[in-house]
Design a protein around this motif. Sequence first.
Motif, mmCIF file in Angstrom:
data_model
loop_
_atom_site.group_PDB
_atom_site.id
_atom_site.type_symbol
_atom_site.label_atom_id
_atom_site.label_comp_id
_atom_site.label_asym_id
_atom_site.label_seq_id
_atom_site.Cartn_x
_atom_site.Cartn_y
_atom_site.Cartn_z
ATOM 1 N N VAL A 1 -30.238 33.586 30.003
ATOM 2 C CA VAL A 1 -30.520 32.390 30.804
ATOM 3 C C VAL A 1 -29.218 31.719 31.231
ATOM 4 N N GLU A 2 -28.274 31.586 30.312
ATOM 5 C CA GLU A 2 -27.014 30.917 30.647
ATOM 6 C C GLU A 2 -26.191 31.717 31.653
ATOM 7 N N SER A 3 -26.261 33.040 31.565
ATOM 8 C CA SER A 3 -25.486 33.846 32.513
ATOM 9 C C SER A 3 -26.037 33.699 33.932
ATOM 10 N N ARG B 1 -30.755 34.282 20.561
ATOM 11 C CA ARG B 1 -29.367 34.421 21.053
ATOM 12 C C ARG B 1 -29.330 35.284 22.313
ATOM 13 N N ARG B 2 -30.123 36.360 22.321
ATOM 14 C CA ARG B 2 -30.151 37.242 23.488
ATOM 15 C C ARG B 2 -30.713 36.499 24.708
ATOM 16 N N LEU B 3 -31.833 35.823 24.523
ATOM 17 C CA LEU B 3 -32.445 35.099 25.640
ATOM 18 C C LEU B 3 -31.537 33.989 26.153
ATOM 19 N N ALA C 1 -38.254 32.388 32.124
ATOM 20 C CA ALA C 1 -37.272 32.632 31.064
ATOM 21 C C ALA C 1 -37.220 31.458 30.090
ATOM 22 N N MET C 2 -37.301 30.229 30.620
ATOM 23 C CA MET C 2 -37.283 29.059 29.747
ATOM 24 C C MET C 2 -38.542 28.992 28.889
ATOM 25 N N LYS D 1 -38.613 30.774 40.299
ATOM 26 C CA LYS D 1 -39.677 30.806 39.282
ATOM 27 C C LYS D 1 -39.272 31.630 38.064
ATOM 28 N N GLU D 2 -38.335 32.562 38.226
ATOM 29 C CA GLU D 2 -37.871 33.362 37.094
ATOM 30 C C GLU D 2 -37.193 32.488 36.042
ATOM 31 N N PHE D 3 -36.538 31.411 36.495
ATOM 32 C CA PHE D 3 -35.906 30.490 35.555
ATOM 33 C C PHE D 3 -36.955 29.877 34.628
#
Length: 86
Positions: free
Chosen positions: A56-58, A50-52, A11-12, A6-8
């Motif tokens: 998310v990508e990491s 850019r930070r977010l 974040a999205m 659910k964190e994904f």
Amino acid sequence: MKQLPKEFYAAMEELQAVDFVLVDLTLYLDTHPEDYDAINQFNQFAKERRRLKKVVESMYGPLQQYGNSYSGYPWNWDDSPWPWQI
């Protein structure tokens, strides 16, 4: 479709909210190009985006293709869900 934590999704949602602000500020600045405060807001949100995106990508893999995001190994661009499936 691969199940993600659910964190994904949280974040999205945050990333999409920042994207909405950037689109709105872009439209405003197209007609008000000398609004210094709006330009500062745009740049602050661009920095936050850019930070977010990096966070998310990491954690979950690339969000964009064509060299706008790095790929993990193995190639993970086709991991679901796609942005439009969220």
